[in-house]
Design a protein around this motif. Sequence first.
Motif, PDB file in Angstrom:
ATOM      1  N   ILE A   5      15.419  38.016  73.253  1.00  0.00           N
ATOM      2  CA  ILE A   5      14.399  37.083  72.770  1.00  0.00           C
ATOM      3  C   ILE A   5      14.487  35.833  73.641  1.00  0.00           C
ATOM      4  O   ILE A   5      15.572  35.267  73.801  1.00  0.00           O
ATOM      5  CB  ILE A   5      14.665  36.703  71.297  1.00  0.00           C
ATOM      6  CG1 ILE A   5      14.640  37.964  70.411  1.00  0.00           C
ATOM      7  CG2 ILE A   5      13.645  35.677  70.804  1.00  0.00           C
ATOM      8  CD1 ILE A   5      15.202  37.731  69.011  1.00  0.00           C
ATOM      9  N   VAL A   6      13.372  35.431  74.218  1.00  0.00           N
ATOM     10  CA  VAL A   6      13.368  34.209  75.030  1.00  0.00           C
ATOM     11  C   VAL A   6      13.478  33.013  74.080  1.00  0.00           C
ATOM     12  O   VAL A   6      12.726  32.900  73.115  1.00  0.00           O
ATOM     13  CB  VAL A   6      12.066  34.098  75.861  1.00  0.00           C
ATOM     14  CG1 VAL A   6      12.077  32.825  76.704  1.00  0.00           C
ATOM     15  CG2 VAL A   6      11.878  35.334  76.739  1.00  0.00           C
ATOM     16  N   SER A   7      14.460  32.136  74.327  1.00  0.00           N
ATOM     17  CA  SER A   7      14.621  30.969  73.454  1.00  0.00           C
ATOM     18  C   SER A   7      14.379  29.649  74.190  1.00  0.00           C
ATOM     19  O   SER A   7      14.254  28.606  73.559  1.00  0.00           O
ATOM     20  CB  SER A   7      16.006  30.968  72.796  1.00  0.00           C
ATOM     21  OG  SER A   7      17.005  31.149  73.752  1.00  0.00           O
ATOM     22  N   HIS A   8      14.315  29.699  75.514  1.00  0.00           N
ATOM     23  CA  HIS A   8      13.992  28.478  76.263  1.00  0.00           C
ATOM     24  C   HIS A   8      13.445  28.855  77.633  1.00  0.00           C
ATOM     25  O   HIS A   8      13.986  29.741  78.281  1.00  0.00           O
ATOM     26  CB  HIS A   8      15.257  27.618  76.427  1.00  0.00           C
ATOM     27  CG  HIS A   8      14.976  26.287  77.049  1.00  0.00           C
ATOM     28  ND1 HIS A   8      14.508  25.211  76.325  1.00  0.00           N
ATOM     29  CD2 HIS A   8      15.048  25.872  78.336  1.00  0.00           C
ATOM     30  CE1 HIS A   8      14.331  24.187  77.143  1.00  0.00           C
ATOM     31  NE2 HIS A   8      14.644  24.564  78.363  1.00  0.00           N
ATOM     32  N   GLY A   9      12.390  28.190  78.050  1.00  0.00           N
ATOM     33  CA  GLY A   9      11.821  28.457  79.371  1.00  0.00           C
ATOM     34  C   GLY A   9      10.962  29.710  79.382  1.00  0.00           C
ATOM     35  O   GLY A   9      10.525  30.196  78.330  1.00  0.00           O
ATOM     36  N   THR A  10      10.712  30.207  80.587  1.00  0.00           N
ATOM     37  CA  THR A  10       9.819  31.352  80.767  1.00  0.00           C
ATOM     38  C   THR A  10      10.500  32.393  81.638  1.00  0.00           C
ATOM     39  O   THR A  10      11.137  32.041  82.631  1.00  0.00           O
ATOM     40  CB  THR A  10       8.518  30.902  81.479  1.00  0.00           C
ATOM     41  OG1 THR A  10       7.954  29.818  80.737  1.00  0.00           O
ATOM     42  CG2 THR A  10       7.506  32.027  81.555  1.00  0.00           C
ATOM     43  N   VAL A  11      10.388  33.652  81.259  1.00  0.00           N
ATOM     44  CA  VAL A  11      10.888  34.720  82.126  1.00  0.00           C
ATOM     45  C   VAL A  11       9.715  35.513  82.683  1.00  0.00           C
ATOM     46  O   VAL A  11       8.634  35.559  82.088  1.00  0.00           O
ATOM     47  CB  VAL A  11      11.873  35.684  81.405  1.00  0.00           C
ATOM     48  CG1 VAL A  11      13.019  34.929  80.777  1.00  0.00           C
ATOM     49  CG2 VAL A  11      11.164  36.553  80.384  1.00  0.00           C
ATOM     50  N   GLU A  12       9.963  36.118  83.858  1.00  0.00           N
ATOM     51  CA  GLU A  12       8.942  36.925  84.520  1.00  0.00           C
ATOM     52  C   GLU A  12       9.360  38.388  84.506  1.00  0.00           C
ATOM     53  O   GLU A  12      10.508  38.707  84.800  1.00  0.00           O
ATOM     54  CB  GLU A  12       8.768  36.447  85.961  1.00  0.00           C
ATOM     55  CG  GLU A  12       8.302  35.004  86.032  1.00  0.00           C
ATOM     56  CD  GLU A  12       8.367  34.405  87.430  1.00  0.00           C
ATOM     57  OE1 GLU A  12       7.718  33.367  87.626  1.00  0.00           O
ATOM     58  OE2 GLU A  12       9.056  34.966  88.306  1.00  0.00           O
ATOM     59  N   VAL A  13       8.420  39.218  84.144  1.00  0.00           N
ATOM     60  CA  VAL A  13       8.653  40.665  84.174  1.00  0.00           C
ATOM     61  C   VAL A  13       8.137  41.159  85.523  1.00  0.00           C
ATOM     62  O   VAL A  13       6.955  41.011  85.826  1.00  0.00           O
ATOM     63  CB  VAL A  13       7.893  41.362  83.025  1.00  0.00           C
ATOM     64  CG1 VAL A  13       8.115  42.864  83.061  1.00  0.00           C
ATOM     65  CG2 VAL A  13       8.314  40.777  81.680  1.00  0.00           C
ATOM     66  N   GLY A  58      10.190  32.876  72.044  1.00  0.00           N
ATOM     67  CA  GLY A  58       9.768  33.722  70.924  1.00  0.00           C
ATOM     68  C   GLY A  58       9.323  35.108  71.375  1.00  0.00           C
ATOM     69  O   GLY A  58       9.219  36.014  70.557  1.00  0.00           O
ATOM     70  N   LYS A  59       9.030  35.253  72.689  1.00  0.00           N
ATOM     71  CA  LYS A  59       8.636  36.568  73.206  1.00  0.00           C
ATOM     72  C   LYS A  59       9.887  37.405  73.489  1.00  0.00           C
ATOM     73  O   LYS A  59      10.986  36.863  73.651  1.00  0.00           O
ATOM     74  CB  LYS A  59       7.801  36.401  74.483  1.00  0.00           C
ATOM     75  CG  LYS A  59       6.440  35.752  74.230  1.00  0.00           C
ATOM     76  CD  LYS A  59       5.501  36.708  73.511  1.00  0.00           C
ATOM     77  CE  LYS A  59       4.060  36.250  73.499  1.00  0.00           C
ATOM     78  NZ  LYS A  59       3.837  35.076  72.625  1.00  0.00           N
ATOM     79  N   VAL A  60       9.689  38.719  73.525  1.00  0.00           N
ATOM     80  CA  VAL A  60      10.846  39.622  73.610  1.00  0.00           C
ATOM     81  C   VAL A  60      10.730  40.573  74.795  1.00  0.00           C
ATOM     82  O   VAL A  60       9.644  40.817  75.312  1.00  0.00           O
ATOM     83  CB  VAL A  60      10.990  40.448  72.314  1.00  0.00           C
ATOM     84  CG1 VAL A  60      11.020  39.524  71.101  1.00  0.00           C
ATOM     85  CG2 VAL A  60       9.872  41.473  72.165  1.00  0.00           C
ATOM     86  N   PHE A  61      11.878  41.090  75.227  1.00  0.00           N
ATOM     87  CA  PHE A  61      11.890  42.221  76.168  1.00  0.00           C
ATOM     88  C   PHE A  61      13.102  43.097  75.855  1.00  0.00           C
ATOM     89  O   PHE A  61      13.997  42.686  75.129  1.00  0.00           O
ATOM     90  CB  PHE A  61      11.861  41.758  77.634  1.00  0.00           C
ATOM     91  CG  PHE A  61      12.948  40.793  78.025  1.00  0.00           C
ATOM     92  CD1 PHE A  61      12.808  39.430  77.815  1.00  0.00           C
ATOM     93  CD2 PHE A  61      14.117  41.264  78.636  1.00  0.00           C
ATOM     94  CE1 PHE A  61      13.800  38.536  78.192  1.00  0.00           C
ATOM     95  CE2 PHE A  61      15.119  40.370  79.031  1.00  0.00           C
ATOM     96  CZ  PHE A  61      14.956  39.010  78.794  1.00  0.00           C
ATOM     97  N   GLU A 118      16.914  30.255  78.681  1.00  0.00           N
ATOM     98  CA  GLU A 118      17.913  30.800  77.764  1.00  0.00           C
ATOM     99  C   GLU A 118      17.293  32.006  77.063  1.00  0.00           C
ATOM    100  O   GLU A 118      16.149  31.943  76.623  1.00  0.00           O
ATOM    101  CB  GLU A 118      18.328  29.761  76.727  1.00  0.00           C
ATOM    102  CG  GLU A 118      19.447  30.267  75.809  1.00  0.00           C
ATOM    103  CD  GLU A 118      19.735  29.289  74.667  1.00  0.00           C
ATOM    104  OE1 GLU A 118      20.768  28.612  74.720  1.00  0.00           O
ATOM    105  OE2 GLU A 118      18.899  29.222  73.745  1.00  0.00           O
ATOM    106  N   VAL A 119      18.059  33.085  76.993  1.00  0.00           N
ATOM    107  CA  VAL A 119      17.617  34.238  76.205  1.00  0.00           C
ATOM    108  C   VAL A 119      18.704  34.585  75.204  1.00  0.00           C
ATOM    109  O   VAL A 119      19.884  34.315  75.427  1.00  0.00           O
ATOM    110  CB  VAL A 119      17.273  35.472  77.083  1.00  0.00           C
ATOM    111  CG1 VAL A 119      16.155  35.151  78.052  1.00  0.00           C
ATOM    112  CG2 VAL A 119      18.492  35.991  77.824  1.00  0.00           C
ATOM    113  N   LEU A 120      18.282  35.169  74.080  1.00  0.00           N
ATOM    114  CA  LEU A 120      19.222  35.613  73.054  1.00  0.00           C
ATOM    115  C   LEU A 120      19.296  37.130  73.129  1.00  0.00           C
ATOM    116  O   LEU A 120      18.267  37.801  73.079  1.00  0.00           O
ATOM    117  CB  LEU A 120      18.718  35.184  71.670  1.00  0.00           C
ATOM    118  CG  LEU A 120      18.421  33.690  71.535  1.00  0.00           C
ATOM    119  CD1 LEU A 120      17.724  33.411  70.206  1.00  0.00           C
ATOM    120  CD2 LEU A 120      19.706  32.882  71.644  1.00  0.00           C
ATOM    121  N   ALA A 121      20.511  37.646  73.264  1.00  0.00           N
ATOM    122  CA  ALA A 121      20.695  39.093  73.376  1.00  0.00           C
ATOM    123  C   ALA A 121      21.204  39.648  72.053  1.00  0.00           C
ATOM    124  O   ALA A 121      22.146  39.110  71.470  1.00  0.00           O
ATOM    125  CB  ALA A 121      21.687  39.395  74.489  1.00  0.00           C
TER     126      ALA A 121
END
Length: 361
Positions: free
Chosen positions: A266-274, A292-295, A319-322
């Motif tokens: 779950i993305v908890s801070h910033g932006t990730v790119e797929v 709030g978005k997930v991968f 930051e992501v939550l695993a």
Amino acid sequence: MIDIRSVNKFYKTAIGDYHALSDVDLQIHAGEFVSIIGKSGSGKTTLLNMITGIDRPSNGEVWVNGTGVHGLNENQMARWRGKNLGVVFQFFQLLPMISVIENVMLPMDFCRMYTPSERRQRAMDLLELVELAEHANKLPTALSGGQQQRVAIARALANDPPVIIADEPTGNLDSKTAESVFALFNNLVDKGKTIIIVTHDSAMAKRTHRTALIADGEIVNEYVAKAMPTLSHTQLLQATKSAKALNFEPGAMILSEGTNADAFFIVSHGTVEVILPRPNQSDVIALQLGPGKVFGEMEFFHEKKHRASIRASEAGPVEVLAIGYDKLAELLEQSDVTREALKEMAGKHNGENLSWRGVSS
Ligand code: ADP
Ligand code: MG
């Protein structure tokens, strides 16, 4: 504006200590309108009492507008509160023997704010703000519940405090009256006040800037709650506790296509790119995911190998939550709706993944 750090609260009871707040961390910025929600008995009032200094943490720190509230003695506390906080209660708590305007003047008298002659005028202005000027000289009991609550809000504003704290301010009002009280809070936020309300009304909570969910005396991570809104409060707390925060520099690789997948993110801070590779062409950024978005949900339902690479965006740290797949499986076991929702998302992402690859082949 408000910084609650590792706060624990134990109540002494006949059968031993009751752990009402457990390692609570919560930060609220100036100008934010934050709602606190949670089941009855989850610790909402206890948490507000830590902020207002009505009660003290067993350990941990509470900073409000630069003051360590946990360190004030009773005398300092009352004065500090009078100047810095406006407190609104569910049952108004106006003094019944004095008039409406005298109720509003009381905090100014107590803190010796404004000159005595200014106080009445200021109280009148505040009553005008809450549209009750014509009732100034009545006793509170002559007013309806909604009107009394508006008087309580005027009283909370008496010393022009930067922060308003309200514990179920609309809990005792019909929906139309509740709406007018909520509108008043909205106005105050527009004027720069920081407001925290406890509410049972989830529709109202959604209309604040941010919601903190408390379950069994602990704060549920807001991104976990956003990512899996159909989990119960207890399940969200389990998910929060099992989530591991991972931090990445801008542009850093988070995971690579083809490697084994063992966690949901779950993305908890910033932006990730797929990122998807395309044969004989440059990689493509297929998707950008914010807080709030997930991968990692697609791989949970399909083959457990990553189907895309994930990278922190160059725009800033991430930051992501695993949450490990074993834990995720345990949670989904308890919530069919959440399983279906994630499965649907996985199906959608799978389709997109294939079509991107189709474009490139
Ligand atoms: P909420 O406002 O979310 O309904 P509270 O913060 O009032 O919950 O209470 C949280 C828990 O702490 C409840 O189980 C409640 O019974 C307990 N509690 C609250 N105040 C006290 C107290 N003074 N002594 C012992 N237990 C308390
Ligand atoms: Mg309460």
